[in-house]
Write a protein that holds these residues in place. Structure first.
Motif, mmCIF file in Angstrom:
data_model
loop_
_atom_site.group_PDB
_atom_site.id
_atom_site.type_symbol
_atom_site.label_atom_id
_atom_site.label_comp_id
_atom_site.label_asym_id
_atom_site.label_seq_id
_atom_site.Cartn_x
_atom_site.Cartn_y
_atom_site.Cartn_z
ATOM 1 N N SER A 143 -30.199 5.187 39.517
ATOM 2 C CA SER A 143 -30.310 6.143 38.414
ATOM 3 C C SER A 143 -31.759 6.512 38.140
ATOM 4 O O SER A 143 -32.071 7.079 37.091
ATOM 5 N N HIS A 200 -27.677 1.719 31.775
ATOM 6 C CA HIS A 200 -28.892 2.505 31.949
ATOM 7 C C HIS A 200 -29.878 2.252 30.813
ATOM 8 O O HIS A 200 -30.976 2.763 30.821
ATOM 9 N N LEU A 254 -24.394 8.363 38.066
ATOM 10 C CA LEU A 254 -24.879 7.765 39.313
ATOM 11 C C LEU A 254 -24.666 6.263 39.314
ATOM 12 O O LEU A 254 -24.238 5.674 40.320
ATOM 13 N N GLU A 255 -24.942 5.617 38.187
ATOM 14 C CA GLU A 255 -24.758 4.167 38.082
ATOM 15 C C GLU A 255 -23.304 3.774 38.295
ATOM 16 O O GLU A 255 -23.003 2.788 38.970
ATOM 17 N N TYR A 283 -26.234 12.109 33.415
ATOM 18 C CA TYR A 283 -26.319 12.184 34.876
ATOM 19 C C TYR A 283 -26.645 10.817 35.467
ATOM 20 O O TYR A 283 -26.032 10.378 36.449
ATOM 21 N N ARG A 284 -27.595 10.136 34.861
ATOM 22 C CA ARG A 284 -27.982 8.814 35.366
ATOM 23 C C ARG A 284 -26.809 7.834 35.282
ATOM 24 O O ARG A 284 -26.581 7.031 36.193
ATOM 25 N N ARG A 285 -26.093 7.889 34.193
ATOM 26 C CA ARG A 285 -24.958 6.971 34.039
ATOM 27 C C ARG A 285 -23.869 7.276 35.066
ATOM 28 O O ARG A 285 -23.217 6.357 35.587
ATOM 29 N N ASP A 341 -22.013 14.932 40.397
ATOM 30 C CA ASP A 341 -22.601 14.040 39.393
ATOM 31 C C ASP A 341 -23.433 14.833 38.392
ATOM 32 O O ASP A 341 -23.438 14.531 37.193
#
Length: 380
Positions: free
Chosen positions: A335, A359, A328-329, A324-326, A230
């Motif tokens: 996230s 996000h 994970l989502e 990166y957060r997206r 990720d």
């Protein structure tokens, strides 16, 4: 009465004769070599079948989805003689896409359904959009429930889908041996970089075979911890888009100054290419290389000042964290990671309530991207 010989003339004549002899010997040698080394008559193999490898990497490889990334993998397998076309099967919901595969890769088989495609395949490649993964899962589960040994016990599922974790792939498809990878678009020209991981039940020999497949279109990096995939999505996976945006901005600036778009594009392409090669070959830290170009009070220093003043570094880093957060989502994970975010929560169990969503509602990090005031966060 003999007259004394002119020594200068004698030396000149001797040199002339020696030169002629050397020339004759050289010509004679070339003649002999040409007779001995002339290659046999070239045979036109254009109408013959392509050379086949001694053995395939896998007995049968199935591609579910025939988009750009699947083709980026499929093409080198054939051109590098790693897999015979007849041992590769492609499935796609689009008949036009399958017709294109048949046109581009003669000999590759196509299937009308997922069960037909994966039958007797020991490597199943997921090359679909993330939103279509569950549909593929359902088809594979249905095929397994109907029996008939459609899915081999030793089958490996190799995913190139962004954001979908190994646990989801394994539980959703009921295929227990799974490898997850994150290639990038330069794979389409054999210059990609792929980060990958796999379940522990994939042995060393099968890992080597998977690596051979992934190596065929670029560089590979294996990681034991899946979480790095990720992370790599935000750097190498989506990274080409950042570079293309920088490229676009530089070209547009060149056109604005007066260059033709063709000339500006050539300058930018070779600047980025040369700078990357230079950094790789020297092995120097980017800051050292940047300083070597930046003279005090010079033109580059003026440009760097504007970039730093515009928070160039911060924008790049925030973009990477957002990506990166997206990722994970999309995998149903929290996230809340990164600067000024809550500690990362454990992944949502498959089948449980998903936290997958946009996000955008999440509060942006404080500091470089915002300021604290009596009215709360104010974005700069």
């Amino acid at each position: 009465q003999h007259q004394s010989a002119d020594p200068t003339r004698t030396t000149r004549d001797l040199y002339h004769h020696v030169t002629m002899v050397k020339h004759l010997l050289s010509s004679f040698s070339r003649c002999l070599l040409s007779r001995r080394l002339v290659p046999p008559r070239r045979v036109n193999y254009s109408s013959s079948a392509p050379a086949t490898p001694a053995s395939n990497i896998f007995s049968k490889i199935t591609f579910i989805g025939s988009g750009k990334m699947s083709q980026a993998m499929l093409s080198p397998l054939i051109t590098q003689n790693l897999q015979t076309p007849s041992s590769i099967t492609a499935y796609d919901v689009s008949d036009a896409a399958l017709a294109k595969v048949e046109e581009l890769y003669p000999g590759v088989r196509t299937a009308k359904s997922i069960p037909e495609a994966i039958c007797d395949s020991n490597l199943i490649v997921y090359g679909v959009k993330p939103q279509n993964v569950e549909k593929v899962h359902a088809e594979i589960r249905r095929a397994k429930s109907e029996g008939g040994n459609v899915v081999r016990d030793d089958a490996i599922l190799l995913s190139v889908v962004a954001g979908i974790p190994i646990r989801n792939l394994s539980d959703g498809s009921s295929v227990r041996r799974v490898a997850r990878s994150m290639p990038n678009t330069p794979a389409q020209i054999g210059a990609g970089v792929t980060v990958w991981s796999c379940t522990e039940n994939v042995d060393a020999n099968d890992r080597k075979r998977i690596k051979t497949v992934l190596d065929s279109f670029g560089t590979t990096v294996f990681v034991d911890d899946e979480s790095f995939i990720d992370m790599s999505t935000s750097i190498s996976g989506s990274g080409p888009a950042y570079i293309f945006l920088l490229m676009e901005a530089m070209v547009d600036a060149g056109v604005h100054m007066g260059f033709s778009r063709e000339t500006a594009t050539t300058l930018v392409h070779h600047t980025l290419l040369g700078s990357t090669k230079f950094a790789m070959e020297t092995g120097e830290h980017p800051a050292v290389l940047r300083n070597s170009v930046t003279s005090p009070a010079g033109t580059t220093a003026s440009a760097i000042y504007e970039l730093e003043n515009g928070k160039f570094r911060t924008v790049i880093k925030d973009a990477i964290w957002a990506c990166y957060r997206r990722s994970l989502e999309m995998g149903g994970q929290s996230s809340q990671v990164g600067p000024n975010r809550a500690t990362m929560m454990p992944p949502t169990p498959v089948g449980g309530e998903s936290v997958m969503g946009s996000h955008h509602p999440v509060e942006p990090p404080m500091g470089e991207m915002g300021v604290q005031s009596s009215l709360g966060n104010k974005h700069l």
